[in-house]
Design an enzyme around this catalytic site. Sequence first.
Site, PDB file in Angstrom:
ATOM      1  N   GLY A  69       0.841  -1.182   0.000  1.00  0.00           N
ATOM      2  CA  GLY A  69       0.000   0.000   0.000  1.00  0.00           C
ATOM      3  C   GLY A  69       0.877   1.233   0.000  1.00  0.00           C
ATOM      4  N   GLN A  74       3.188   9.725   1.222  1.00  0.00           N
ATOM      5  CA  GLN A  74       4.453   9.000   1.065  1.00  0.00           C
ATOM      6  C   GLN A  74       5.161   9.328  -0.240  1.00  0.00           C
ATOM      7  OE1 GLN A  74       2.559   5.060   2.344  1.00  0.00           O
ATOM      8  NE2 GLN A  74       4.646   4.890   3.138  1.00  0.00           N
ATOM      9  N   CYS A 119       6.887  -0.336   6.805  1.00  0.00           N
ATOM     10  CA  CYS A 119       6.392   0.867   6.136  1.00  0.00           C
ATOM     11  C   CYS A 119       7.443   1.326   5.133  1.00  0.00           C
ATOM     12  CB  CYS A 119       6.138   1.962   7.165  1.00  0.00           C
ATOM     13  SG  CYS A 119       5.532   3.513   6.465  1.00  0.00           S
ATOM     14  N   LEU A 120       6.995   1.676   3.942  1.00  0.00           N
ATOM     15  CA  LEU A 120       7.930   2.144   2.923  1.00  0.00           C
ATOM     16  C   LEU A 120       8.625   3.433   3.349  1.00  0.00           C
ATOM     17  CD1 LEU A 120       5.897   1.465  -0.349  1.00  0.00           C
ATOM     18  CD2 LEU A 120       7.550  -0.012   0.823  1.00  0.00           C
ATOM     19  N   HIS A 161      -3.332   0.813   8.329  1.00  0.00           N
ATOM     20  CA  HIS A 161      -2.018   1.450   8.193  1.00  0.00           C
ATOM     21  C   HIS A 161      -2.092   2.638   7.233  1.00  0.00           C
ATOM     22  CE1 HIS A 161       2.547   1.035   7.810  1.00  0.00           C
ATOM     23  NE2 HIS A 161       2.242   1.848   6.817  1.00  0.00           N
ATOM     24  N   GLU A 162      -2.693   2.436   6.073  1.00  0.00           N
ATOM     25  CA  GLU A 162      -2.724   3.504   5.066  1.00  0.00           C
ATOM     26  C   GLU A 162      -3.664   4.629   5.478  1.00  0.00           C
ATOM     27  OE1 GLU A 162      -0.464   3.552   2.945  1.00  0.00           O
ATOM     28  OE2 GLU A 162       0.167   1.468   3.174  1.00  0.00           O
ATOM     29  N   HIS A 165      -1.858   6.956   7.637  1.00  0.00           N
ATOM     30  CA  HIS A 165      -1.024   7.916   6.908  1.00  0.00           C
ATOM     31  C   HIS A 165      -1.809   9.166   6.538  1.00  0.00           C
ATOM     32  CE1 HIS A 165       2.899   6.134   6.459  1.00  0.00           C
ATOM     33  NE2 HIS A 165       2.435   5.019   5.928  1.00  0.00           N
TER      34      HIS A 165
END
Length: 209
Positions: A69, A74, A119-120, A161-162, A165
């Site tokens: 995701g 991000q 996480c990216l 999670h997303e 963000h």
Amino acid sequence: MPRVFVQGAPAAYFPRHAPEAARGTVRRVTETGEEVLHKPCRDVTEFGPDLAALIDDMFRTMYVAEGAGLAASQVGVDLRLFVYDCPDDDGVRHVGHIVNPVLETSPPGRPLVEDTEGCLSVPGATMSVPRPEHAVVHGQDRDGNPLRIEGTGYFARCLHHETDHTRGFVYLDRLSKRDRKEALRQMTTHRDAVLARRAHRSASEPAAT
């Protein structure tokens, strides 16, 4: 049972990469500590070619970074939006995007599930994070049409999670002080290797297959 759900609807077939990725351009992934990741994002109010192009870029960037995701913050864009290509615990693949996501509140008393999460924007670090095992997110698609996405297991974790963000949180914010310190230590150790792998994939991998 269908093995792929696209925008919440079952699909008989879907390619290895979402078609959006073929039109997209890789963008730099922001990292924890950058302001855009730590403040609530703005609502999307304009639906059109610019939003569609951003979604294309986000899909392309997510695949290059080997993520499940990716939120707009991000890639440095202060908008409430994320894309995903993520399996649930039964191996069913879920692919799509959601604009202006709102997460339904979990019923009180429902237990949280501990599982490994990365996480990216925290490259190279993984930690155990408690999350609900079910998620329902309401929002819109790229054209402004109403959208409802439901997930369980690992896909529910992705949705939580997303959505975090878009509200200005990274998963580090859900950790104890000790675990946060350990995650940042892992990032320091592995970050360069992760970024080198992304750069290689960006230069060598086809846009979409």
